[in-house]
Motif scaffolding. Structure first.
Motif, short mmCIF file in Angstrom:
data_model
loop_
_atom_site.label_atom_id
_atom_site.label_comp_id
_atom_site.label_asym_id
_atom_site.label_seq_id
_atom_site.Cartn_x
_atom_site.Cartn_y
_atom_site.Cartn_z
N PHE A 18 0.84 -1.18 0.00
CA PHE A 18 0.00 0.00 0.00
C PHE A 18 0.88 1.23 0.00
O PHE A 18 1.78 1.36 0.82
N ALA A 19 0.61 2.13 -0.93
CA ALA A 19 1.41 3.35 -1.05
C ALA A 19 1.25 4.21 0.18
O ALA A 19 0.15 4.41 0.67
N GLY A 20 2.34 4.69 0.71
CA GLY A 20 2.31 5.63 1.82
C GLY A 20 2.27 4.99 3.19
O GLY A 20 2.36 5.67 4.18
N LEU A 21 2.08 3.67 3.29
CA LEU A 21 2.04 3.01 4.59
C LEU A 21 3.33 2.24 4.81
O LEU A 21 3.78 1.52 3.93
N PRO A 22 3.93 2.38 5.99
CA PRO A 22 5.09 1.54 6.29
C PRO A 22 4.68 0.07 6.28
O PRO A 22 3.55 -0.27 6.60
N SER A 23 5.59 -0.80 5.91
CA SER A 23 5.27 -2.21 5.77
C SER A 23 4.86 -2.85 7.09
O SER A 23 4.16 -3.85 7.11
N ASN A 24 5.29 -2.30 8.22
CA ASN A 24 4.97 -2.92 9.50
C ASN A 24 3.71 -2.36 10.15
O ASN A 24 3.33 -2.79 11.21
N THR A 25 3.03 -1.40 9.53
CA THR A 25 1.83 -0.80 10.12
C THR A 25 0.72 -1.83 10.29
O THR A 25 0.12 -1.92 11.35
N MET A 26 0.45 -2.61 9.26
CA MET A 26 -0.61 -3.61 9.35
C MET A 26 -0.25 -4.68 10.37
O MET A 26 -1.09 -5.12 11.14
N LEU A 27 1.00 -5.09 10.38
CA LEU A 27 1.45 -6.08 11.35
C LEU A 27 1.29 -5.56 12.77
O LEU A 27 0.87 -6.29 13.67
N ASN A 28 1.61 -4.29 12.99
CA ASN A 28 1.45 -3.69 14.32
C ASN A 28 -0.01 -3.68 14.74
O ASN A 28 -0.32 -3.93 15.91
N ARG A 29 -0.91 -3.40 13.82
CA ARG A 29 -2.34 -3.39 14.15
C ARG A 29 -2.81 -4.79 14.54
O ARG A 29 -3.59 -4.96 15.47
N LEU A 30 -2.35 -5.78 13.79
CA LEU A 30 -2.72 -7.16 14.11
C LEU A 30 -2.15 -7.58 15.46
O LEU A 30 -2.83 -8.21 16.27
N ASN A 31 -0.91 -7.22 15.72
CA ASN A 31 -0.28 -7.54 17.01
C ASN A 31 -1.00 -6.85 18.16
O ASN A 31 -1.19 -7.45 19.22
N ASP A 32 -1.38 -5.59 17.98
CA ASP A 32 -2.08 -4.86 19.04
C ASP A 32 -3.39 -5.55 19.41
O ASP A 32 -3.71 -5.69 20.58
N ALA A 33 -4.14 -5.98 18.38
CA ALA A 33 -5.41 -6.65 18.65
C ALA A 33 -5.19 -7.97 19.38
O ALA A 33 -5.89 -8.29 20.34
N LEU A 34 -4.20 -8.73 18.94
CA LEU A 34 -3.93 -10.00 19.60
C LEU A 34 -3.34 -9.81 21.00
O LEU A 34 -3.64 -10.58 21.90
N ASP A 35 -2.52 -8.78 21.17
CA ASP A 35 -1.96 -8.51 22.50
C ASP A 35 -3.07 -8.17 23.50
O ASP A 35 -3.07 -8.64 24.63
N PHE A 36 -4.02 -7.35 23.06
CA PHE A 36 -5.12 -6.97 23.94
C PHE A 36 -5.94 -8.20 24.33
O PHE A 36 -6.23 -8.41 25.52
#
Length: 163
Positions: A18-36
């Motif tokens: 995705f243009a303009g998004l760092p490659s780890n942004t989606m991974l961070n969102r997934l990790n945040d949901a699983l961490d919670f």
């Protein structure tokens, strides 16, 4: 969207970025949901052990039943998680070797004493009806949290496979 296709990167399947998004942004969102959800599951497990301890000590003279406020404990635990919501409140690490404040730990829940619903001669405050109801309620919520995590992981795997 930008495409790094097979002829550009040597892979046989296209790799989408995705243009303009760092490659780890989606991974961070997934990790945040699983961490919670992982924190919620751990707290549910701790509460289940505490309720089981209360039930096991129902006949112990002088035993005072204990419990904790799950919602408050989850707020404290989620505030300790690394992420955008808690990064302003968290501790800074001065070295890459330091472990963050909330890394892999659950915030200590403040244990409360149960107020006895009826007096007893042996000063035991365990109310078996209340403890059984709390045990079943917590078990159902534990199972729901576990199913949510399983569904989330299954959805991620299907998205990765492209189905």
């Amino acid at each position: 969207m930008n495409c790094a296709c097979a002829h550009q990167n040597g892979f046989t399947s296209p790799k989408w970025r995705f243009a303009g998004l760092p490659s780890n942004t989606m991974l961070n969102r997934l990790n945040d949901a699983l961490d919670f959800q992982g924190q919620a599951l751990t707290l549910r497990s701790q509460r289940q052990r505490l309720i089981a301890s209360n039930i096991a000590n129902a006949d112990t003279p002088g035993y005072v039943a204990r419990d904790f406020d799950f919602a408050q404990a989850l707020r404290e635990a989620s505030a300790a998680l690394p992420g955008p919501a808690s990064s302003a409140q968290g501790l800074l690490r001065s070295s890459a070797g330091h472990i963050g404040a909330g890394a892999g730990t659950v915030a200590s829940a403040a244990l409360n004493y149960a107020t006895p619903s009826q007096t007893s001669l042996d000063r035991n405050s365990v109310d078996m009806d209340r403890e059984r109801a709390a045990f079943v309620d917590n078990a159902v919520k534990y199972e729901a949290t576990l199913r949510f995590i399983n569904g989330h992981v299954r959805t991620m795997l299907e998205a990765i496979k492209g189905q």
